[in-house]
Motif scaffolding. Sequence first.
Motif, PDB file in Angstrom:
ATOM      1  N   LEU A 346      43.807  -9.127  48.998  1.00  0.00           N
ATOM      2  CA  LEU A 346      45.231  -8.845  49.237  1.00  0.00           C
ATOM      3  C   LEU A 346      45.399  -7.822  50.353  1.00  0.00           C
ATOM      4  CD1 LEU A 346      46.624  -8.673  45.567  1.00  0.00           C
ATOM      5  CD2 LEU A 346      46.849 -10.570  47.186  1.00  0.00           C
ATOM      6  N   LYS A 347      44.473  -6.853  50.415  1.00  0.00           N
ATOM      7  CA  LYS A 347      44.576  -5.805  51.433  1.00  0.00           C
ATOM      8  C   LYS A 347      44.422  -6.360  52.850  1.00  0.00           C
ATOM      9  CE  LYS A 347      45.422  -1.882  49.364  1.00  0.00           C
ATOM     10  NZ  LYS A 347      46.554  -1.038  49.762  1.00  0.00           N
ATOM     11  N   THR A 348      43.762  -7.510  52.979  1.00  0.00           N
ATOM     12  CA  THR A 348      43.576  -8.077  54.320  1.00  0.00           C
ATOM     13  C   THR A 348      44.814  -8.830  54.814  1.00  0.00           C
ATOM     14  OG1 THR A 348      42.680 -10.205  53.559  1.00  0.00           O
ATOM     15  CG2 THR A 348      41.105  -8.407  53.876  1.00  0.00           C
ATOM     16  N   ILE A 349      45.778  -9.060  53.928  1.00  0.00           N
ATOM     17  CA  ILE A 349      46.997  -9.785  54.339  1.00  0.00           C
ATOM     18  C   ILE A 349      47.949  -8.796  54.996  1.00  0.00           C
ATOM     19  CG2 ILE A 349      48.956 -11.200  53.559  1.00  0.00           C
ATOM     20  CD1 ILE A 349      47.225 -12.021  51.127  1.00  0.00           C
ATOM     21  N   GLU A 350      48.345  -9.108  56.214  1.00  0.00           N
ATOM     22  CA  GLU A 350      49.152  -8.176  56.993  1.00  0.00           C
ATOM     23  C   GLU A 350      50.540  -7.989  56.370  1.00  0.00           C
ATOM     24  OE1 GLU A 350      49.245  -7.281  61.745  1.00  0.00           O
ATOM     25  OE2 GLU A 350      48.873  -9.301  61.065  1.00  0.00           O
ATOM     26  N   ASP A 351      51.027  -6.755  56.427  1.00  0.00           N
ATOM     27  CA  ASP A 351      52.391  -6.420  55.981  1.00  0.00           C
ATOM     28  C   ASP A 351      52.650  -6.796  54.524  1.00  0.00           C
ATOM     29  OD1 ASP A 351      52.990  -5.483  58.556  1.00  0.00           O
ATOM     30  OD2 ASP A 351      53.533  -7.493  59.220  1.00  0.00           O
ATOM     31  N   THR A 372      56.207  -9.081  49.890  1.00  0.00           N
ATOM     32  CA  THR A 372      56.000  -9.745  51.182  1.00  0.00           C
ATOM     33  C   THR A 372      57.053  -9.318  52.205  1.00  0.00           C
ATOM     34  OG1 THR A 372      57.437 -11.647  50.721  1.00  0.00           O
ATOM     35  CG2 THR A 372      55.140 -11.795  49.959  1.00  0.00           C
ATOM     36  N   GLY A 373      58.011  -8.505  51.758  1.00  0.00           N
ATOM     37  CA  GLY A 373      59.142  -8.154  52.620  1.00  0.00           C
ATOM     38  C   GLY A 373      60.343  -9.042  52.334  1.00  0.00           C
TER      39      GLY A 373
END
Length: 434
Positions: A346-351, A372-373
């Motif tokens: 999960l940490k590698t997924i941007e933003d 996810t914003g």
Amino acid sequence: MYRIAIEKLLKWKESKSRKPLIIEGARQVGKTWLMKEFGRQAYADTVYINFDSNSRMAELFASDLDTDRLIMGLELYAGRKIDPDNTLLIFDEVQEVPRALASLKYFYENAPQYHIVCAGSLLGIALHEGTSFPVGKVAFLKLYPLSFREFLMAINHERFADLLDKQDFGMITSFRQTYIDALKQYYFVGGMPEAVQSFADDKDFQEVRDIQKRILTAYEQDFSKHAPIELVPKIRMLWNSIPSQLAKENKKFIYGLVREGARAKDYETAIMWLSDCGLVHKVSRVNAAGIPLKAYEDLKAFKLFLVDVGLLGCMTGLRQHTLLDGNDLFVEFKGALTEQYVCQQLKTIEDLGVYYYTNDRGSCEIDFIVDTGEQIIPVEVKAEVNLRAKSLKTYWEKFSPDLAVRTSMADFKKEAWLINLPLYAIEKLAKTAG
């Protein structure tokens, strides 16, 4: 070795508003290799400068930070002309000369034609200690250990990685055993580049363990060498307590497990130090599910995960046949390993904001809640194929999310509000949800 970050660097190169770039990440996640490989692929020339124990560079940056003077000094040092359009300037271990970090402001303002990337194994600490350069004058890129997708590519499973990208779950399910076998290997090997490269070359699990032990020793040496002397014992005790913290059923961090009677104020600085080094992920609790999740963060309750699942297994002495062949004694720790793996992906997924949820009574806990914003997605983690998800149902009844995710070794399945997402596809969470 393929790293997704190369694509981000290529975009940075072409950006009209390019700023000097700082690559952050723990020691030995591959920052130096990435910068040099980027230079090799994208530039006619690369000038690499390591600032560690480099008295000449310390002197060059000690006086005024006029960019023309600095470039002349760098050219003299490199022994060749620096062409701003075709040369990549690499400043490695840049935290060793804080004035070099400060110079990035002037390169951005007065000489933006130069392409500069910087990194350092303890850069996060230098930045948080107020090293003088203004926010807004540099860009940042976080580098983590190889993700599971990158691991697949490293072990010559590129087509299986492509299949995950395409979300072709019919085909993926047909080859589930290949993914599951590779995932078990990844649990053992982890994503530290040297360990992955060794495994890809020789498939020797013992050699992988030896590399991981060396990496852990280097981290311990960093504690002694770089942390304030009064903090070192606390950092070491806290670091060594993480595997037992994660092995608990409730993985909330408990100071009393570090040392009997320990309190938050004794160890907060140690946690911050490890976090700034990139060695731990601090995942805070939220007590509600609104956007942005950060507004509902409970700063007193959190979980601590390590930078890498392979290093976690190494710290606990996990043996290869225990993991690959299954073992009843391993059941308790399997949940910890799986949650560590999911956090790492999960940490590698941007933003993506990553948290966890418990209600005030503690009767409902969701392993991860991600922001996810655009939407809040609860993620329940199961180590095997057991699909009971009582907490997820309780959470759904309270907050009515558009989507909830249960991740396990079971096959992909989409129901009304719930997606069963295989563990080996968790990196595609945002794409699947979108």
